[in-house]
Enzyme design. Structure first.
Site, PDB file in Angstrom:
ATOM      1  N   GLU A  82       0.865  -1.198   0.000  1.00  0.00           N
ATOM      2  CA  GLU A  82       0.000   0.000   0.000  1.00  0.00           C
ATOM      3  C   GLU A  82       0.890   1.232   0.000  1.00  0.00           C
ATOM      4  O   GLU A  82       1.670   1.436   0.924  1.00  0.00           O
ATOM      5  CB  GLU A  82      -0.907  -0.026   1.250  1.00  0.00           C
ATOM      6  CG  GLU A  82      -1.618   1.286   1.573  1.00  0.00           C
ATOM      7  CD  GLU A  82      -2.553   1.769   0.462  1.00  0.00           C
ATOM      8  OE1 GLU A  82      -3.537   1.094   0.178  1.00  0.00           O
ATOM      9  OE2 GLU A  82      -2.273   2.858  -0.111  1.00  0.00           O
ATOM     10  N   CYS A 209     -20.355   3.470  -4.841  1.00  0.00           N
ATOM     11  CA  CYS A 209     -21.552   4.034  -4.222  1.00  0.00           C
ATOM     12  C   CYS A 209     -22.413   4.786  -5.242  1.00  0.00           C
ATOM     13  O   CYS A 209     -22.378   6.016  -5.338  1.00  0.00           O
ATOM     14  CB  CYS A 209     -21.250   4.940  -3.043  1.00  0.00           C
ATOM     15  SG  CYS A 209     -22.789   5.274  -2.135  1.00  0.00           S
ATOM     16  N   LYS A 353     -20.910  -1.356  -5.852  1.00  0.00           N
ATOM     17  CA  LYS A 353     -19.618  -1.279  -5.174  1.00  0.00           C
ATOM     18  C   LYS A 353     -19.715  -0.356  -3.956  1.00  0.00           C
ATOM     19  O   LYS A 353     -19.758   0.872  -4.110  1.00  0.00           O
ATOM     20  CB  LYS A 353     -18.554  -0.757  -6.140  1.00  0.00           C
ATOM     21  CG  LYS A 353     -18.291  -1.708  -7.315  1.00  0.00           C
ATOM     22  CD  LYS A 353     -17.254  -1.139  -8.254  1.00  0.00           C
ATOM     23  CE  LYS A 353     -17.102  -1.964  -9.522  1.00  0.00           C
ATOM     24  NZ  LYS A 353     -16.671  -3.340  -9.338  1.00  0.00           N
ATOM     25  N   THR A 354     -19.762  -0.957  -2.767  1.00  0.00           N
ATOM     26  CA  THR A 354     -19.873  -0.169  -1.529  1.00  0.00           C
ATOM     27  C   THR A 354     -19.034  -0.814  -0.418  1.00  0.00           C
ATOM     28  O   THR A 354     -18.644  -1.983  -0.521  1.00  0.00           O
ATOM     29  CB  THR A 354     -21.334  -0.127  -1.025  1.00  0.00           C
ATOM     30  OG1 THR A 354     -21.740  -1.466  -0.694  1.00  0.00           O
ATOM     31  CG2 THR A 354     -22.290   0.458  -2.045  1.00  0.00           C
ATOM     32  N   ALA A 355     -18.818  -0.040   0.650  1.00  0.00           N
ATOM     33  CA  ALA A 355     -18.146  -0.594   1.826  1.00  0.00           C
ATOM     34  C   ALA A 355     -19.035  -1.658   2.466  1.00  0.00           C
ATOM     35  O   ALA A 355     -18.543  -2.642   3.030  1.00  0.00           O
ATOM     36  CB  ALA A 355     -17.846   0.532   2.816  1.00  0.00           C
ATOM     37  N   ALA A 356     -20.345  -1.464   2.376  1.00  0.00           N
ATOM     38  CA  ALA A 356     -21.280  -2.449   2.930  1.00  0.00           C
ATOM     39  C   ALA A 356     -21.132  -3.788   2.214  1.00  0.00           C
ATOM     40  O   ALA A 356     -21.164  -4.858   2.838  1.00  0.00           O
ATOM     41  CB  ALA A 356     -22.707  -1.931   2.792  1.00  0.00           C
ATOM     42  N   CYS A 388     -26.938   0.941   0.548  1.00  0.00           N
ATOM     43  CA  CYS A 388     -26.688   2.337   0.222  1.00  0.00           C
ATOM     44  C   CYS A 388     -27.628   3.201   1.064  1.00  0.00           C
ATOM     45  O   CYS A 388     -28.826   3.244   0.801  1.00  0.00           O
ATOM     46  CB  CYS A 388     -26.950   2.560  -1.268  1.00  0.00           C
ATOM     47  SG  CYS A 388     -26.497   4.214  -1.784  1.00  0.00           S
TER      48      CYS A 388
HETATM   49  P1  FAD Z   1     -10.427   1.621  -1.350  1.00  0.00           P
HETATM   50  O1  FAD Z   1     -10.939   1.779   0.034  1.00  0.00           O
HETATM   51  O2  FAD Z   1     -10.572   2.762  -2.287  1.00  0.00           O
HETATM   52  O3  FAD Z   1      -8.898   1.200  -1.201  1.00  0.00           O
HETATM   53  C1  FAD Z   1      -8.054   0.900  -2.273  1.00  0.00           C
HETATM   54  C2  FAD Z   1      -6.623   0.970  -1.743  1.00  0.00           C
HETATM   55  O4  FAD Z   1      -5.755   0.416  -2.720  1.00  0.00           O
HETATM   56  C3  FAD Z   1      -6.169   2.398  -1.479  1.00  0.00           C
HETATM   57  O5  FAD Z   1      -5.644   2.511  -0.177  1.00  0.00           O
HETATM   58  C4  FAD Z   1      -5.103   2.627  -2.545  1.00  0.00           C
HETATM   59  O6  FAD Z   1      -4.060   3.487  -2.110  1.00  0.00           O
HETATM   60  C5  FAD Z   1      -4.601   1.212  -2.789  1.00  0.00           C
HETATM   61  N1  FAD Z   1      -3.993   1.018  -4.106  1.00  0.00           N
HETATM   62  C6  FAD Z   1      -4.433   1.493  -5.292  1.00  0.00           C
HETATM   63  N2  FAD Z   1      -3.584   1.128  -6.264  1.00  0.00           N
HETATM   64  C7  FAD Z   1      -2.611   0.396  -5.675  1.00  0.00           C
HETATM   65  C8  FAD Z   1      -1.462  -0.252  -6.153  1.00  0.00           C
HETATM   66  N3  FAD Z   1      -1.118  -0.200  -7.456  1.00  0.00           N
HETATM   67  N4  FAD Z   1      -0.677  -0.920  -5.282  1.00  0.00           N
HETATM   68  C9  FAD Z   1      -1.003  -0.977  -3.976  1.00  0.00           C
HETATM   69  N5  FAD Z   1      -2.086  -0.365  -3.455  1.00  0.00           N
HETATM   70  C10 FAD Z   1      -2.871   0.313  -4.310  1.00  0.00           C
HETATM   71  N6  FAD Z   1     -20.049   2.762   0.673  1.00  0.00           N
HETATM   72  C11 FAD Z   1     -21.032   2.406   1.546  1.00  0.00           C
HETATM   73  O7  FAD Z   1     -21.099   1.246   1.962  1.00  0.00           O
HETATM   74  N7  FAD Z   1     -21.970   3.304   1.978  1.00  0.00           N
HETATM   75  C12 FAD Z   1     -21.931   4.595   1.593  1.00  0.00           C
HETATM   76  O8  FAD Z   1     -22.770   5.385   2.014  1.00  0.00           O
HETATM   77  C13 FAD Z   1     -20.897   5.010   0.695  1.00  0.00           C
HETATM   78  N8  FAD Z   1     -20.832   6.289   0.290  1.00  0.00           N
HETATM   79  C14 FAD Z   1     -19.783   6.690  -0.497  1.00  0.00           C
HETATM   80  C15 FAD Z   1     -19.679   8.025  -0.855  1.00  0.00           C
HETATM   81  C16 FAD Z   1     -18.620   8.471  -1.620  1.00  0.00           C
HETATM   82  C17 FAD Z   1     -18.542   9.929  -1.996  1.00  0.00           C
HETATM   83  C18 FAD Z   1     -17.604   7.550  -2.031  1.00  0.00           C
HETATM   84  C19 FAD Z   1     -16.414   8.036  -2.830  1.00  0.00           C
HETATM   85  C20 FAD Z   1     -17.697   6.214  -1.691  1.00  0.00           C
HETATM   86  C21 FAD Z   1     -18.787   5.767  -0.936  1.00  0.00           C
HETATM   87  N9  FAD Z   1     -18.938   4.423  -0.583  1.00  0.00           N
HETATM   88  C22 FAD Z   1     -19.954   4.030   0.251  1.00  0.00           C
HETATM   89  C23 FAD Z   1     -18.105   3.395  -1.253  1.00  0.00           C
HETATM   90  C24 FAD Z   1     -16.967   2.860  -0.386  1.00  0.00           C
HETATM   91  O9  FAD Z   1     -16.264   3.903   0.218  1.00  0.00           O
HETATM   92  C25 FAD Z   1     -16.057   2.018  -1.260  1.00  0.00           C
HETATM   93  O10 FAD Z   1     -16.842   1.054  -1.952  1.00  0.00           O
HETATM   94  C26 FAD Z   1     -15.003   1.288  -0.457  1.00  0.00           C
HETATM   95  O11 FAD Z   1     -14.273   2.169   0.354  1.00  0.00           O
HETATM   96  C27 FAD Z   1     -14.052   0.556  -1.406  1.00  0.00           C
HETATM   97  O12 FAD Z   1     -13.077  -0.130  -0.671  1.00  0.00           O
HETATM   98  P2  FAD Z   1     -11.870  -0.831  -1.447  1.00  0.00           P
HETATM   99  O13 FAD Z   1     -11.039  -1.496  -0.419  1.00  0.00           O
HETATM  100  O14 FAD Z   1     -12.379  -1.642  -2.568  1.00  0.00           O
HETATM  101  O15 FAD Z   1     -11.077   0.381  -2.101  1.00  0.00           O
END
Ligand code: FAD
Length: 460
Positions: A82, A209, A353-356, A388
């Site tokens: 990371e 989201c 695609k959500t955190a949920a 959501c």
């Molecule tokens: P991320 O949390 O984005 O993490 C990806 C990680 O990978 C990052 O730390 C990045 O630095 C790392 N990375 C990228 N490329 C590389 C690489 N080449 N090598 C190593 N590391 C790398 N979800 C809900 O459940 N409810 C909500 O109400 C909601 N509202 C939202 C509102 C907004 C405005 C946004 C932007 C998102 C929202 N979400 C919501 C969605 C949620 O935040 C995401 O779906 C979730 O955080 C995605 O998690 P992830 O681990 O897949 O990716």
């Protein structure tokens, strides 16, 4: 009851896994020779290292799995690749944009959330070589693994929409909740707004989201009403899609809310250009001819950027046809490389695609990984659970929860399509705590158990 039986069965499976030997039996995995427990625990040299588990990405999904795997398999067995110094709770950005939260509340230092038993490789993965169970980092290190978890999130492609970068830099009335660096412009734009078109758009790409582009519109509309600006405001929503929301039950509610609140919904309209000099947004009309362009002046414009899979993932053998990590929609195991798994926004799980969704996927992924490590066939099945919280104001929210079928999969035994203050407080006050203390620590796997309890065992 059914859920009690399930709980006992999964507990006994877990106990079996904790004592079983982690051995991978796959024909393509040429470099796997020994029991993972006997692997060198720390990098043998600065340019090469070997771990039992390597997690790429320290976001929501990556940390959830890294926490669990390092707890189960012990110190030095798990590395997280990371590059970022910071970790963000992105769901809070809707409320930051709406002026209810400070953006600093969404951020923690990566060193403070990285599980202590993991080795943090503070570098970026730039090349995957799954045939040889290894990846390369930007600094030229080779990291080898027995098992790989890909959790790289979505790539934001601001430069793929003409005029967006320039508009975000130079026009205070153009804003975006999708990045920590731009999110505080949104509330400022609402405060600066006097009259005219307040436009909210949805990108013509996959999106994280999918509710966020419209949640901020409801917050803005309410803000205008409460601050004597509503009469002069024309609130407009533009989306290239054919519906305001994917799950029909909640789409019907959002359509009704837009109608009642005088919000103009323009479906099948794709934003193709922003002209910050003249404050105009240009849309392709997908209803008729995509070459037919409609120019609409704006006094405020909220734009989620085009999004997609990370370039290095898209270019790798791990990508499926969409460019996202190709996984089984049931288990999260890679469709070609059985020692590779995926979680979160970078995968092609066909759900929102959500955190949920990540919470739901994490429990399944752990069972899948434990099964593969034990030489068993993965048995757990993800139902596509996602959620959501559709914030509709500073005191109201529709708590949408659904699965692969887009049918509701609601936790509480009430109709969640009704706007409720309790749902708002859950989103604003409870979910952030559950995220920091549950999800990324690997101890929150979604509300499935509560749902069954609250529905007396009769829920899906
Ligand atoms: P991320 O949390 O984005 O993490 C990806 C990680 O990978 C990052 O730390 C990045 O630095 C790392 N990375 C990228 N490329 C590389 C690489 N080449 N090598 C190593 N590391 C790398 N979800 C809900 O459940 N409810 C909500 O109400 C909601 N509202 C939202 C509102 C907004 C405005 C946004 C932007 C998102 C929202 N979400 C919501 C969605 C949620 O935040 C995401 O779906 C979730 O955080 C995605 O998690 P992830 O681990 O897949 O990716």
């Amino acid at each position: 009851m059914a859920f009690c039986f399930e709980a006992v069965t999964s507990l006994s499976r877990c106990l079996r896994f904790t004592t079983s030997l982690p051995r991978l039996q796959v024909s393509h995995a040429r470099s796997i020779q020994s029991e993972p427990a006997e692997l060198p625990l720390s990098p043998p040299s600065t340019s090469e290292s070997m771990y039992n588990f390597v997690v790429v990405g320290g976001g929501s999904g990556g940390l959830a799995l890294a926490s669990n795997l390092s707890r189960k398999y012990g110190k030095g067995q798990v590395a997280v690749v990371e590059p970022s110094d910071e970790h963000f709770y992105q769901p809070l950005w809707t409320l930051v944009g709406g002026g209810q939260k400070k953006k600093e509340q969404s951020r923690k230092l990566m060193k403070d959330v990285m599980p202590g038993a993991c080795d943090w490789i503070k570098d970026k993965a730039v090349k995957f070589d799954p045939e040889n169970n290894s990846l390369t980092t930007a600094e030229g290190k080779t990291v080898q693994y027995n098992y790989l978890v890909v959790a790289m999130g979505m790539q934001l492609n601001f430069d793929k929409l003409k005029g967006l970068v320039e508009a975000l830099e130079h026009d205070p009335q153009v804003c975006c909740n999708y990045s920590y660096h731009t999110v505080d412009k949104t509330f400022q734009a609402m405060q600066n707004f006097k009259s005219g078109n307040a436009i909210f758009t949805f990108p013509n790409t996959p999106v994280k989201c999918a509710g966020a582009p419209q949640k901020i519109m409801y917050l803005a509309e309410e803000y205008f009403r409460e601050n004597d600006k509503r009469d002069g405001a024309n609130v407009m929503y533009f989306s290239p899609l054919g519906a305001i929301f994917s799950a029909p039950k909640y789409a019907a509610v959002m359509n009704r809310i837009c109608k009642e609140r005088g919000i103009q919904v323009n479906l099948k309209h794709n934003l193709v250009e922003i002209k910050p000099d003249t404050r105009e947004a240009v849309f392709a009309n997908l209803n008729t001819d995509p070459n037919e362009l409609i120019t609409v002046p704006y006094a405020m414009l909220h734009v989620p950027p085009p999004m997609g899979p990370p370039d290095i993932l898209k270019a790798s053998p791990l990508a499926g046809p969409s460019g996202f990590l190709s996984v089984s929609k049931d288990t999260g195991q890679h469709t070609k490389y059985p020692n590779v798994f995926g979680i979160g926004d970078c995968t092609d799980f066909p759900t929102s695609k959500t955190a949920a969704a990540i919470a739901g996927q994490s429990g399944i992924l752990l069972k899948t990984i434990n099964a593969v490590v034990s030489g068993l066939t993965p048995y757990a099945k993800y139902n596509g659970y996602t959620s959501c919280p559709l914030v509709t104001g500073r005191r109201s929210c529709v708590l949408a929860e659904f699965d692969y079928t887009l049918e509701p999969l609601e936790t509480f035994p009430v109709d969640q399509s009704v706007e409720r203050r309790t749902a708002y407080h859950m989103k604003a006050d409870l979910l952030p705590t559950m995220y920091w203390n549950g999800l990324i620590k690997g101890i929150w796997h979604g509300p499935g158990m509560f749902r069954k309890l609250l529905h007396l065992g009769f829920s899906k």
